[in-house]
Design a protein around this motif. Structure first.
Motif, PDB file in Angstrom:
ATOM      1  N   GLN A 106       5.925  -4.771   2.979  1.00  0.00           N
ATOM      2  CA  GLN A 106       5.998  -5.614   4.145  1.00  0.00           C
ATOM      3  C   GLN A 106       4.715  -5.363   4.492  1.00  0.00           C
ATOM      4  OE1 GLN A 106       8.259  -8.490   3.991  1.00  0.00           O
ATOM      5  NE2 GLN A 106       8.708  -7.209   2.414  1.00  0.00           N
ATOM      6  N   TRP A 107       3.846  -4.237   5.079  1.00  0.00           N
ATOM      7  CA  TRP A 107       3.205  -4.114   5.661  1.00  0.00           C
ATOM      8  C   TRP A 107       1.663  -4.657   4.530  1.00  0.00           C
ATOM      9  CZ3 TRP A 107      -0.987  -1.474   3.187  1.00  0.00           C
ATOM     10  CH2 TRP A 107      -2.354  -0.867   3.837  1.00  0.00           C
ATOM     11  N   ARG A 108       2.067  -4.545   2.836  1.00  0.00           N
ATOM     12  CA  ARG A 108       1.039  -4.445   1.884  1.00  0.00           C
ATOM     13  C   ARG A 108       1.114  -6.436   1.898  1.00  0.00           C
ATOM     14  NH1 ARG A 108       3.431  -1.243  -1.518  1.00  0.00           N
ATOM     15  NH2 ARG A 108       4.115  -3.020  -2.552  1.00  0.00           N
ATOM     16  N   ILE A 109       2.229  -7.115   2.201  1.00  0.00           N
ATOM     17  CA  ILE A 109       1.947  -8.760   1.803  1.00  0.00           C
ATOM     18  C   ILE A 109       1.601  -9.199   3.908  1.00  0.00           C
ATOM     19  CG2 ILE A 109       3.150 -10.391   2.942  1.00  0.00           C
ATOM     20  CD1 ILE A 109       4.923  -8.600   1.138  1.00  0.00           C
ATOM     21  N   LEU A 110       1.705  -8.304   4.848  1.00  0.00           N
ATOM     22  CA  LEU A 110       0.969  -8.991   6.225  1.00  0.00           C
ATOM     23  C   LEU A 110      -0.726  -8.352   6.223  1.00  0.00           C
ATOM     24  CD1 LEU A 110       3.677  -7.179   8.601  1.00  0.00           C
ATOM     25  CD2 LEU A 110       2.784 -10.161   8.154  1.00  0.00           C
TER      26      LEU A 110
END
Length: 452
Positions: A231-235
């Motif tokens: 989810q951090w990578r998407i953000l």
């Protein structure tokens, strides 16, 4: 002390003042610094754009180091709050140095500009990463965090207005015949105000959320843990493309008013101050909208709408400056909701990362997000300079060619729209809605993790 306690209005305001102080530098870097370097300092646009990009690449090293240092800090005031006091004065000094013009040769001025810009980015890193990490240490409640971020981005424009809308009028008032000296003195005044804001932030906040699992400082280990958080990578993609859009459009405002609308300082300030106020109202609307509806969907529509509005702006008549001004206000109103939602999701991703990996790396998580944001700022600034150079914009010229004017129009309208569209697409892959985060926070409060 409860990690989901309801925050007081005093604490929300105090915390928000820290970001107002940071945005004196951040917003001036977006809206004024490019103009200062090309039309006052005298750098060619291509040199300015390249400098913005190359200097910001240093953040790839300094941001994770500062994040790890902040995570490893242990004092009676907490992990993050002490840095606000330690760095606020050097931070203020950097504001003055970056807007100073030395009596050097052309090559010497380039070297000085790079050195001053590096120093300012280092000081911004040293104080802003602990500040942003502090938000995740105040509460772990998703709704309370969204409220905190809404307050933050409603008050942030106070600092942004100093670094954008107020700087040129104050400079011209203080030194009517010497705008360069006026800007330098104005930034010195704003730097002192920023110091006071950081002190207020320190005095009014309390760190409640502590790491569940303490380990020794190990930057590479924490970076590996960070990248396990999908989810951090998407953000990261979302943050990058959004900031590229914001910086290109924000940096083009001065050029657009000067060369396309053919208006002066008073209208530039009206665009910037009015845009700040509109953005503030947008931030206020973020909480009720993000609470009533899914904040992921709200963010999607915000960025899709701004992409469409940018395309509309391309076709607006420019002989009547009130029409582009009204469109600018509308775009800033919509954009205002992005900040609160963005940082609320960053905090959610941090909590999710702890739940998934059993390690809370708030400083590293925030440092990584800030690096991506600053990379977006750097790329946006570079695109701004390169497009100006490609369309043969002449630094400091009273009149620009039709080709240069067209380049400025593209920078103010269509190019940011492309990146807003990419931002809307990116957020469709993010899945931490309110129900998911309530489950994550509930598990963390009970000492449970993804694999336990």
């Amino acid at each position: 002390m409860s990690t989901t306690a309801k925050l007081t209005v005093k604490e929300k305001i105090g915390y928000s003042l820290g970001d107002a102080a940071s945005h004196i530098v951040f917003d001036s870097s977006v809206a004024i610094l490019a103009y200062f370097y090309t039309d006052i300092y005298g750098l060619p646009p291509a040199v300015m754009g390249t400098m913005f990009l190359l200097v910001r690449l240093l953040d790839a090293i300094t941001d994770p180091i500062m994040g790890a240092i902040a995570d490893a800090t242990a004092t009676r005031w907490g992990r993050f709050r002490p840095w606000l006091l330690a760095i606020c004065v050097p931070f203020a000094v950097s504001c003055v140095l970056v807007y100073s013009i030395p009596s050097f040769s052309d090559s010497g001025k380039v070297v000085y500009a790079v050195a001053a810009y590096i120093f300012m980015t280092l000081m911004y890193t040293a104080i802003n990463i602990p500040y942003c990490s502090l938000g995740a240490a105040l509460t772990s409640d998703p709704r309370e965090n969204l409220s905190l971020q809404s307050w933050r981005f409603a008050i942030t424009p106070l600092g942004g207005a100093l670094g954008t809308a107020c700087i040129l009028p104050l400079a011209d008032y203080l030194f009517p015949q010497d705008r360069a000296t006026g800007i330098q003195v104005a930034m010195a005044i704003f730097g002192v105000i920023g110091c006071l804001m950081f002190v207020a932030c320190f005095l009014t906040t309390t760190e409640r959320v502590q790491p569940i699992k303490e380990e020794n400082l190990n930057i590479m280990r924490d970076v590996k843990i960070l990248f396990r958080n999908e989810q951090w990578r998407i953000l990261s993609i979302y943050n990058f493309t959004m900031l590229v859009a914001v910086v290109i459009r924000g940096g083009a405002v001065v050029y657009y008013v000067n060369t396309v609308l053919k208006q002066g300082t008073d209208i530039i300030s009206l665009f910037m101050l009015g845009g700040m106020i509109a953005s503030m109202f947008g931030s206020v609307l973020a909480q009720p909208l993000g609470t009533r509806f899914c904040k992921i969907k709200v963010s999607f529509w915000i960025n899709l709408l701004n992409a469409g509005l940018g395309i509309v702006c391309f076709w607006l008549p420019v002989q009547y400056w009130l029409i582009p001004l009204a469109a600018h206000f509308l775009i800033q109103l919509v954009q205002g909701g992005n900040g609160a939602l963005q940082w609320s999701m960053i905090t959610d991703a941090n909590n999710y990362g702890e739940w998934k990996t059993q390690r809370r790396i708030t400083g590293m998580n925030v440092a990584a997000n800030i690096f991506v944001i600053k990379l977006g700022v750097a790329v946006g600034g570079a695109i701004l300079g390169w497009v100006l150079a490609g369309f043969e914009y002449q630094s400091g010229a009273v009149e620009q060619s039709a080709q240069a004017v067209q380049g400025v129009v593209w920078l103010f309208t269509l190019i940011p729209s492309l990146f807003y569209l990419l931002t809307a697409i990116a957020i469709k892959f993010y899945h931490l809605d309110e129900q998911a985060m309530n489950n994550v926070v509930g598990d963390l409060n009970n000492g449970k993790f993804a694999n336990s």
